[in-house]
Design an enzyme around this catalytic site. Structure first.
Site, PDB file in Angstrom:
ATOM      1  N   ASN A   1      69.235  85.748   2.962  1.00  0.00           N
ATOM      2  CA  ASN A   1      68.899  86.674   3.980  1.00  0.00           C
ATOM      3  C   ASN A   1      69.545  88.267   3.835  1.00  0.00           C
ATOM      4  O   ASN A   1      69.758  88.460   3.068  1.00  0.00           O
ATOM      5  CB  ASN A   1      69.786  86.081   5.291  1.00  0.00           C
ATOM      6  CG  ASN A   1      71.359  86.039   4.876  1.00  0.00           C
ATOM      7  OD1 ASN A   1      71.833  86.967   4.930  1.00  0.00           O
ATOM      8  ND2 ASN A   1      71.875  84.686   4.832  1.00  0.00           N
TER       9      ASN A   1
ATOM     10  N   ASP B   1      71.618  77.859   6.859  1.00  0.00           N
ATOM     11  CA  ASP B   1      71.817  76.806   7.635  1.00  0.00           C
ATOM     12  C   ASP B   1      71.303  75.338   6.647  1.00  0.00           C
ATOM     13  O   ASP B   1      71.794  74.363   6.903  1.00  0.00           O
ATOM     14  CB  ASP B   1      71.110  76.564   8.973  1.00  0.00           C
ATOM     15  CG  ASP B   1      72.024  77.473   9.750  1.00  0.00           C
ATOM     16  OD1 ASP B   1      73.226  77.396   9.618  1.00  0.00           O
ATOM     17  OD2 ASP B   1      71.395  78.127  10.575  1.00  0.00           O
TER      18      ASP B   1
ATOM     19  N   PRO C   1      76.631  72.357   4.642  1.00  0.00           N
ATOM     20  CA  PRO C   1      77.732  72.104   5.522  1.00  0.00           C
ATOM     21  C   PRO C   1      77.955  73.412   6.365  1.00  0.00           C
ATOM     22  O   PRO C   1      77.899  74.379   6.184  1.00  0.00           O
ATOM     23  CB  PRO C   1      79.037  71.705   4.591  1.00  0.00           C
ATOM     24  CG  PRO C   1      78.264  72.388   3.181  1.00  0.00           C
ATOM     25  CD  PRO C   1      77.015  72.414   3.318  1.00  0.00           C
TER      26      PRO C   1
HETATM   27  O1  C5P Z   1      75.964  78.527  13.728  1.00  0.00           O
HETATM   28  P1  C5P Z   1      75.704  80.000  13.057  1.00  0.00           P
HETATM   29  O2  C5P Z   1      75.252  80.200  11.826  1.00  0.00           O
HETATM   30  O3  C5P Z   1      75.035  80.947  14.104  1.00  0.00           O
HETATM   31  O4  C5P Z   1      77.217  80.457  13.201  1.00  0.00           O
HETATM   32  C1  C5P Z   1      77.927  81.648  12.405  1.00  0.00           C
HETATM   33  C2  C5P Z   1      79.118  81.690  12.260  1.00  0.00           C
HETATM   34  O5  C5P Z   1      79.581  80.330  11.657  1.00  0.00           O
HETATM   35  C3  C5P Z   1      79.675  82.767  11.173  1.00  0.00           C
HETATM   36  O6  C5P Z   1      80.928  82.890  11.352  1.00  0.00           O
HETATM   37  C4  C5P Z   1      79.321  81.976   9.827  1.00  0.00           C
HETATM   38  O7  C5P Z   1      79.854  82.457   8.882  1.00  0.00           O
HETATM   39  C5  C5P Z   1      79.821  80.567   9.947  1.00  0.00           C
HETATM   40  N1  C5P Z   1      79.084  79.410   9.290  1.00  0.00           N
HETATM   41  C6  C5P Z   1      79.833  78.771   8.465  1.00  0.00           C
HETATM   42  N2  C5P Z   1      78.914  78.133   7.807  1.00  0.00           N
HETATM   43  C7  C5P Z   1      77.539  77.620   8.060  1.00  0.00           C
HETATM   44  C8  C5P Z   1      77.052  78.303   8.820  1.00  0.00           C
HETATM   45  C9  C5P Z   1      77.429  79.297   9.604  1.00  0.00           C
HETATM   46  O8  C5P Z   1      80.850  79.077   8.057  1.00  0.00           O
HETATM   47  N3  C5P Z   1      76.781  76.600   7.502  1.00  0.00           N
END
Ligand code: C5P
Length: 403
Positions: free
Chosen positions: A212, A281, A309
């Protein structure tokens, strides 16, 4: 490096005899660019390596070398020069000068200035590796530390004499970073901070992958701000070209699972976990060991994904969880999504920003989202914003913060 982070600071830069005097020229430029004023004072030996004219031209101020300089009306250069200073920085600091400082000797202007000072003193050693390793030098450096003098470096590597080892003067950018850190309030003294930053990279085959547009700048700025605030900082970084900020332990990873494992391996004993990384994700279920080839008449390949995870949620749900801070970039309904995400991840503080526009930018505009509600922060340079965010985190960690 951040412009203006030494705004209003008046520094005395002392040069002592050593080939690393050439680095003091670049250091002067960096300090001025950061907003400091720089008064150069040189020992007689330093003038053999770089001229006072050069240092005057770069600093924009007359250079002092002589204790009996008649330009000082009261003939007290050693008092007047140090009274105006927020700090004295000796760079390069020679073996001889370190020995003088350790014994409180005051035989020339620069050493007298140091003994007469009422401001902090930082020394940046530069010498041959044998001279640095000499027990007398080590004793003297230990004495300086015991006297509350900050010793920065030395670095390791190639030396002017052709040898390799400890003793090189720190690079000017590192001295500047250490000075900026020195002047920041120590809001996180004694705390351990773990951060993730940057993107992740999920391979599809040996040459392709999913990633990304995260640059890592916000996470690196926060790591630096946490270090400046006195914390011991560990940074787990996805693929990025950014340089490691001064004073920070960094581990590089590629995939979300590697980042997850690195975080879980480092999190024990941590006080604060800040998840800034833009973590993928999903990953592909089956990474091809060979490059996926296109062939005439064949349909495009279909990729199967499995979920990665959630690193932040794993840490937040640990029995002895540190204070957890998450980040969220949303394209719309920022406030609603941010609050939902904060509760879903079970964290006391989430920092949100709108859209991918901030990826790679040097500026960011965020909201703080906690149990009290939403706070909007003004748009700011990422390093300045990082300092504000660290202050916000420091304010919250000592009170039992509800999720
Ligand atoms: O769910 P989302 O990806 O939008 O959440 C963002 C937050 O969760 C950020 O702080 C990101 O670093 C963390 N995150 C994580 N592990 C993942 C996905 C997101 O630590 N697999």
């Amino acid at each position: 490096m951040n412009a203006g982070d030494l705004a209003g600071k008046h520094l005395v830069l002392g040069l002592t005899g050593g080939i690393a005097c050439y680095k003091a020229a670049e250091l002067t430029r960096l300090l001025l660019k950061a907003g400091a004023t720089v008064q150069v004072v040189m020992t007689e030996a330093a003038t053999q390596f770089i001229t006072p004219v050069t240092m005057q031209a770069l600093s924009g101020r007359p250079v002092f070398t002589d204790q009996w300089d008649s330009r000082m009306a009261n003939n007290m250069a050693h008092i007047d020069l140090s009274r105006e200073a927020d700090a004295i920085v000796i760079a390069p600091a020679s073996t001889d000068f370190i020995a003088k400082l350790a014994h409180g000797m005051a035989g020339d202007l620069l050493s007298t200035l140091c003994v007469a000072r009422d401001c902090p003193l930082l020394v940046v050693p530069a010498m041959n590796r044998q001279m640095w390793q000499n027990p007398a030098t080590q004793r003297n450096a230990a004495q300086l530390r015991a006297d509350g003098i900050v010793v920065l470096g030395p670095d390791s590597g190639d030396q002017a004499c052709g040898e390799v080892g400890d003793g090189r003067m720190l690079e000017p950018a590192s001295v500047h970073a250490a000075l900026s850190a020195f002047f920041q309030p120590k809001l996180l003294a004694g705390k351990r901070v773990l951060l993730t930053a940057g993107p992740t990279f999920e391979p599809l085959d040996p040459v392709r992958g999913l990633t990304n547009r995260s640059s890592g700048k916000m996470g690196f700025a926060l790591a630096r701000a946490a270090f400046e605030a006195g914390a011991q900082v560990e940074l787990i970084a996805g693929p990025t070209t950014l340089e490691t900020p001064w004073g920070i332990a960094r581990t590089d990873v590629q995939t979300a699972r590697q980042m997850h494992d690195a975080v879980l391996g480092a999190v024990s004993g941590t006080d604060i976990f800040i998840a800034v990384a833009a973590v993928s994700d999903w990953r592909v279920a089956q990474v091809s060991t060979e490059k996926i080839k296109k062939a005439a008449g064949q349909a495009a390949p279909t990729l199967q994904f499995v979920e990665n995870p959630d690193i932040l949620a794993s840490v937040a749900n640990m029995a002895q969880a540190p204070f957890c801070v998450g980040f969220a970039a949303e394209s719309h309904d920022l406030e609603r999504h941010a609050q939902e995400k904060r509760l879903r991840k079970n964290i006391p503080l989430l920092i949100g920003n709108l859209g991918p526009a901030t990826f790679g930018s040097d500026e960011n505009q965020v909201i703080l989202c906690d149990a009290q509600g939403i706070t909007h922060l003004p748009k700011a340079d990422k390093q300045a914003l990082a300092r504000t965010l660290i202050a916000e985190i420091a304010r919250r960690i000592d009170i039992a913060t509800p999720v």
